[in-house]
Design a protein around this motif. Structure first.
Motif, PDB file in Angstrom:
ATOM      1  N   THR A  76      -3.792  28.594  93.139  1.00 31.85           N
ATOM      2  CA  THR A  76      -2.595  27.770  93.264  1.00 31.85           C
ATOM      3  C   THR A  76      -1.651  28.396  94.285  1.00 31.85           C
ATOM      4  OG1 THR A  76      -2.788  27.154  90.919  1.00 31.85           O
ATOM      5  CG2 THR A  76      -0.691  26.677  92.022  1.00 31.85           C
ATOM      6  N   GLY A  77      -1.471  27.708  95.410  1.00 29.24           N
ATOM      7  CA  GLY A  77      -0.554  28.176  96.441  1.00 29.24           C
ATOM      8  C   GLY A  77      -0.865  29.561  96.967  1.00 29.24           C
ATOM      9  N   VAL A  78      -2.140  29.895  97.058  1.00 28.76           N
ATOM     10  CA  VAL A  78      -2.532  31.260  97.425  1.00 28.76           C
ATOM     11  C   VAL A  78      -2.352  31.515  98.917  1.00 28.76           C
ATOM     12  CG1 VAL A  78      -4.504  32.837  97.632  1.00 28.76           C
ATOM     13  CG2 VAL A  78      -4.094  31.600  95.498  1.00 28.76           C
ATOM     14  N   GLY A  79      -1.689  32.602  99.231  1.00 24.78           N
ATOM     15  CA  GLY A  79      -1.526  33.044 100.609  1.00 24.78           C
ATOM     16  C   GLY A  79      -1.882  34.509 100.730  1.00 24.78           C
ATOM     17  N   LYS A  80      -2.278  34.902 101.923  1.00 23.98           N
ATOM     18  CA  LYS A  80      -2.595  36.300 102.176  1.00 23.98           C
ATOM     19  C   LYS A  80      -2.153  36.663 103.582  1.00 23.98           C
ATOM     20  CE  LYS A  80      -4.228  40.422 101.571  1.00 23.98           C
ATOM     21  NZ  LYS A  80      -3.603  41.357 100.613  1.00 23.98           N
ATOM     22  N   VAL A  81      -1.303  37.708 103.661  1.00 29.74           N
ATOM     23  CA  VAL A  81      -0.827  38.209 104.946  1.00 29.74           C
ATOM     24  C   VAL A  81      -1.243  39.665 105.066  1.00 29.74           C
ATOM     25  CG1 VAL A  81       1.197  38.706 106.366  1.00 29.74           C
ATOM     26  CG2 VAL A  81       1.144  36.638 104.936  1.00 29.74           C
ATOM     27  N   PHE A  82      -1.821  40.008 106.202  1.00 31.27           N
ATOM     28  CA  PHE A  82      -2.184  41.394 106.482  1.00 31.27           C
ATOM     29  C   PHE A  82      -1.153  41.991 107.439  1.00 31.27           C
ATOM     30  CE2 PHE A  82      -6.272  39.405 105.413  1.00 31.27           C
ATOM     31  CZ  PHE A  82      -6.741  40.293 104.455  1.00 31.27           C
ATOM     32  N   GLY A  83      -0.712  43.193 107.131  1.00 30.75           N
ATOM     33  CA  GLY A  83       0.249  43.858 107.990  1.00 30.75           C
ATOM     34  C   GLY A  83       1.674  43.412 107.719  1.00 30.75           C
ATOM     35  N   ARG A  84       2.615  43.978 108.494  1.00 34.72           N
ATOM     36  CA  ARG A  84       4.033  43.670 108.321  1.00 34.72           C
ATOM     37  C   ARG A  84       4.716  43.469 109.667  1.00 34.72           C
ATOM     38  NH1 ARG A  84       6.009  48.087 103.733  1.00 34.72           N
ATOM     39  NH2 ARG A  84       4.616  47.391 102.053  1.00 34.72           N
ATOM     40  N   GLY A  85       5.868  42.822 109.592  1.00 34.25           N
ATOM     41  CA  GLY A  85       6.677  42.647 110.787  1.00 34.25           C
ATOM     42  C   GLY A  85       5.970  41.842 111.865  1.00 34.25           C
ATOM     43  N   GLN A  86       6.145  42.266 113.115  1.00 37.49           N
ATOM     44  CA  GLN A  86       5.566  41.542 114.240  1.00 37.49           C
ATOM     45  C   GLN A  86       4.041  41.608 114.264  1.00 37.49           C
ATOM     46  OE1 GLN A  86       7.457  43.136 117.743  1.00 37.49           O
ATOM     47  NE2 GLN A  86       9.297  41.874 117.474  1.00 37.49           N
ATOM     48  N   ARG A  87       3.484  42.576 113.553  1.00 37.29           N
ATOM     49  CA  ARG A  87       2.023  42.716 113.524  1.00 37.29           C
ATOM     50  C   ARG A  87       1.390  41.970 112.347  1.00 37.29           C
ATOM     51  NH1 ARG A  87       0.729  49.052 115.144  1.00 37.29           N
ATOM     52  NH2 ARG A  87       1.750  49.002 117.194  1.00 37.29           N
ATOM     53  N   ALA A  88       2.200  41.291 111.570  1.00 37.06           N
ATOM     54  CA  ALA A  88       1.675  40.577 110.412  1.00 37.06           C
ATOM     55  C   ALA A  88       0.765  39.427 110.847  1.00 37.06           C
ATOM     56  CB  ALA A  88       2.822  40.046 109.566  1.00 37.06           C
ATOM     57  N   VAL A  89      -0.338  39.271 110.142  1.00 41.18           N
ATOM     58  CA  VAL A  89      -1.295  38.188 110.410  1.00 41.18           C
ATOM     59  C   VAL A  89      -1.506  37.410 109.116  1.00 41.18           C
ATOM     60  CG1 VAL A  89      -3.652  37.609 111.062  1.00 41.18           C
ATOM     61  CG2 VAL A  89      -2.472  39.493 112.214  1.00 41.18           C
ATOM     62  N   ALA A  90      -1.203  36.125 109.148  1.00 41.74           N
ATOM     63  CA  ALA A  90      -1.402  35.262 107.978  1.00 41.74           C
ATOM     64  C   ALA A  90      -2.844  34.760 107.981  1.00 41.74           C
ATOM     65  CB  ALA A  90      -0.438  34.097 108.013  1.00 41.74           C
ATOM     66  N   ALA A  91      -3.619  35.188 106.980  1.00 45.11           N
ATOM     67  CA  ALA A  91      -5.020  34.772 106.890  1.00 45.11           C
ATOM     68  C   ALA A  91      -5.171  33.483 106.097  1.00 45.11           C
ATOM     69  CB  ALA A  91      -5.857  35.879 106.256  1.00 45.11           C
ATOM     70  N   LEU A  92      -4.370  33.334 105.032  1.00 40.77           N
ATOM     71  CA  LEU A  92      -4.418  32.153 104.170  1.00 40.77           C
ATOM     72  C   LEU A  92      -2.998  31.696 103.876  1.00 40.77           C
ATOM     73  CD1 LEU A  92      -7.067  33.411 101.565  1.00 40.77           C
ATOM     74  CD2 LEU A  92      -7.482  31.706 103.363  1.00 40.77           C
ATOM     75  N   ASP A  93      -2.835  30.388 103.691  1.00 34.61           N
ATOM     76  CA  ASP A  93      -1.502  29.866 103.421  1.00 34.61           C
ATOM     77  C   ASP A  93      -1.577  28.653 102.506  1.00 34.61           C
ATOM     78  OD1 ASP A  93       1.292  29.423 103.645  1.00 34.61           O
ATOM     79  OD2 ASP A  93       0.937  27.951 105.233  1.00 34.61           O
ATOM     80  N   GLY A  94      -1.013  28.778 101.305  1.00 29.93           N
ATOM     81  CA  GLY A  94      -0.903  27.647 100.388  1.00 29.93           C
ATOM     82  C   GLY A  94      -2.216  27.030  99.966  1.00 29.93           C
ATOM     83  N   VAL A  95      -3.193  27.855  99.665  1.00 29.14           N
ATOM     84  CA  VAL A  95      -4.513  27.342  99.285  1.00 29.14           C
ATOM     85  C   VAL A  95      -4.515  26.906  97.822  1.00 29.14           C
ATOM     86  CG1 VAL A  95      -6.949  27.893  98.962  1.00 29.14           C
ATOM     87  CG2 VAL A  95      -5.733  28.726 100.987  1.00 29.14           C
ATOM     88  N   ASN A  96      -4.865  25.655  97.583  1.00 31.32           N
ATOM     89  CA  ASN A  96      -5.052  25.117  96.234  1.00 31.32           C
ATOM     90  C   ASN A  96      -6.525  24.718  96.085  1.00 31.32           C
ATOM     91  OD1 ASN A  96      -2.230  25.129  95.400  1.00 31.32           O
ATOM     92  ND2 ASN A  96      -1.977  23.491  96.910  1.00 31.32           N
ATOM     93  N   LEU A  97      -7.190  25.307  95.121  1.00 29.26           N
ATOM     94  CA  LEU A  97      -8.628  25.064  94.960  1.00 29.26           C
ATOM     95  C   LEU A  97      -9.057  25.412  93.545  1.00 29.26           C
ATOM     96  CD1 LEU A  97     -11.470  24.515  96.244  1.00 29.26           C
ATOM     97  CD2 LEU A  97     -11.562  26.972  96.758  1.00 29.26           C
ATOM     98  N   SER A  98      -9.927  24.580  92.971  1.00 28.16           N
ATOM     99  CA  SER A  98     -10.499  24.877  91.658  1.00 28.16           C
ATOM    100  C   SER A  98     -12.018  24.723  91.706  1.00 28.16           C
ATOM    101  CB  SER A  98      -9.944  23.947  90.580  1.00 28.16           C
ATOM    102  OG  SER A  98      -8.608  24.263  90.279  1.00 28.16           O
ATOM    103  N   VAL A  99     -12.690  25.530  90.911  1.00 26.73           N
ATOM    104  CA  VAL A  99     -14.137  25.413  90.715  1.00 26.73           C
ATOM    105  C   VAL A  99     -14.370  25.261  89.227  1.00 26.73           C
ATOM    106  CG1 VAL A  99     -16.389  26.484  91.010  1.00 26.73           C
ATOM    107  CG2 VAL A  99     -14.606  26.852  92.726  1.00 26.73           C
ATOM    108  N   ALA A 100     -15.065  24.216  88.831  1.00 29.14           N
ATOM    109  CA  ALA A 100     -15.329  23.959  87.423  1.00 29.14           C
ATOM    110  C   ALA A 100     -16.492  24.811  86.928  1.00 29.14           C
ATOM    111  CB  ALA A 100     -15.650  22.482  87.208  1.00 29.14           C
ATOM    112  N   PRO A 101     -16.576  25.069  85.628  1.00 28.29           N
ATOM    113  CA  PRO A 101     -17.737  25.787  85.092  1.00 28.29           C
ATOM    114  C   PRO A 101     -19.028  25.069  85.466  1.00 28.29           C
ATOM    115  CG  PRO A 101     -16.017  25.629  83.433  1.00 28.29           C
ATOM    116  CD  PRO A 101     -15.585  24.759  84.579  1.00 28.29           C
ATOM    117  N   GLY A 102     -19.969  25.810  86.025  1.00 26.11           N
ATOM    118  CA  GLY A 102     -21.255  25.224  86.391  1.00 26.11           C
ATOM    119  C   GLY A 102     -21.258  24.433  87.679  1.00 26.11           C
ATOM    120  N   GLU A 103     -20.143  24.421  88.414  1.00 24.85           N
ATOM    121  CA  GLU A 103     -20.059  23.648  89.659  1.00 24.85           C
ATOM    122  C   GLU A 103     -20.441  24.514  90.855  1.00 24.85           C
ATOM    123  OE1 GLU A 103     -16.914  20.633  91.897  1.00 24.85           O
ATOM    124  OE2 GLU A 103     -16.128  22.326  90.747  1.00 24.85           O
TER     125      GLU A 103
END
Length: 262
Positions: free
Chosen positions: A20-47
């Motif tokens: 739910t709303g998953v984001g991932k940023v590597f680094g800080r400041g001007q060197r920060a790189v956003a790898a993921l932003d606002g990811v919403n995803l579900s996987v059901a059992p057995g899917e």
């Protein structure tokens, strides 16, 4: 839940994992790189869900977050399973252990007794069609056979001692990408056969549209970096897989072109 940033919705009454709303940023400041932003995803059992996207879009990062190998910088990940098992592009087998011992290792760590371990190893070797190869070490096996052992080991890692009934989740990071086309085709078929027998939930990362359509019950497309869910397709009840493959390929090209034009 909203599984895409377009208008479609995918609702599950139960989930093996929910982001739910998953984001991932590597680094800080001007060197920060956003790898993921606002990811919403579900996987059901057995899917079986295939996560598709261009190289560098954050697919592997997302898998690492679900596996607990890294932590998100935003959002939440809810696991309704035991700790996920992971299968990588490289088999990463212990070279000093036989195939059988490699498969046995996660069972030992999970607390299975010796008799149960031996029984389950034999069962898993049979499941991946390596019944006569449990005594061989990795260097004695072909690349395809090593990946079969890695699959069996991953399935062993989803096993739990009696008294626990948590659903299992298998995370697969382009496990067939390094193999030749014929071996890859064979192992895709084998994976489907194993999946149908085990009903383990699978989150499968790939950049190959045909592979995603062949394997997944659902194909989820990530945008270029930072990765966001932009669209998804159900492959169930699809009669013309070639048409679906062309549609997804066209959408993937749009996503890549949009990123390149920034």
């Amino acid at each position: 839940m909203t599984a895409t940033l377009s208008s479609s919705e995918h609702v599950q009454s139960a989930t093996a994992v929910r982001l739910t709303g998953v984001g991932k940023v590597f680094g800080r400041g001007q060197r920060a790189v956003a790898a993921l932003d606002g990811v919403n995803l579900s996987v059901a059992p057995g899917e079986f869900v295939c996560l598709l996207g261009a190289s560098g879009c954050g697919k592997t990062t997302l898998l690492n977050l679900v596996a607990g190998l890294d932590a998100p910088t935003a959002g939440t990940i809810t696991l309704n399973t035991s700790r996920p098992a992971v299968m990588f592009q490289e088999a990463a087998l212990m070279p000093w252990l036989t195939a059988g011992r490699n498969i046995e290792l996660p069972l030992r760590l999970a607390g299975f007794g010796r008799a149960d371990r031996q029984s389950k190893v034999a069962e898993l070797l049979d499941l991946v069609r390596l019944s006569g190869s449990g005594h061989k070490r990795p260097h004695e096996l072909s690349g395809g056979m090593r990946q079969r052992v890695a699959l069996a080991r991953s399935l062993a890692a989803t096993q739990r001692v009696k008294g626990t009934d948590e659903p299992a989740l298998l995370l697969m990071d382009e496990p067939f990408a390094a193999l030749d086309a014929i071996t890859r085709d064979v192992l895709q078929g084998e994976l489907l056969r194993v999946y149908e027998r085990t009903a383990t939930a699978v989150l499968f990362v790939t950049h190959d549209v045909r592979e995603a359509v062949r394997l997944g019950q659902r194909v989820v497309l990530l945008s270029s970096r930072p990765g966001r869910v932009v669209q998804e397709w159900s492959t169930e009840d699809v009669t013309d897989t070639e048409e679906l493959t062309e549609e997804i390929t066209g959408r993937l090209r749009e996503v890549i072109s949009t990123h390149a034009g920034r």
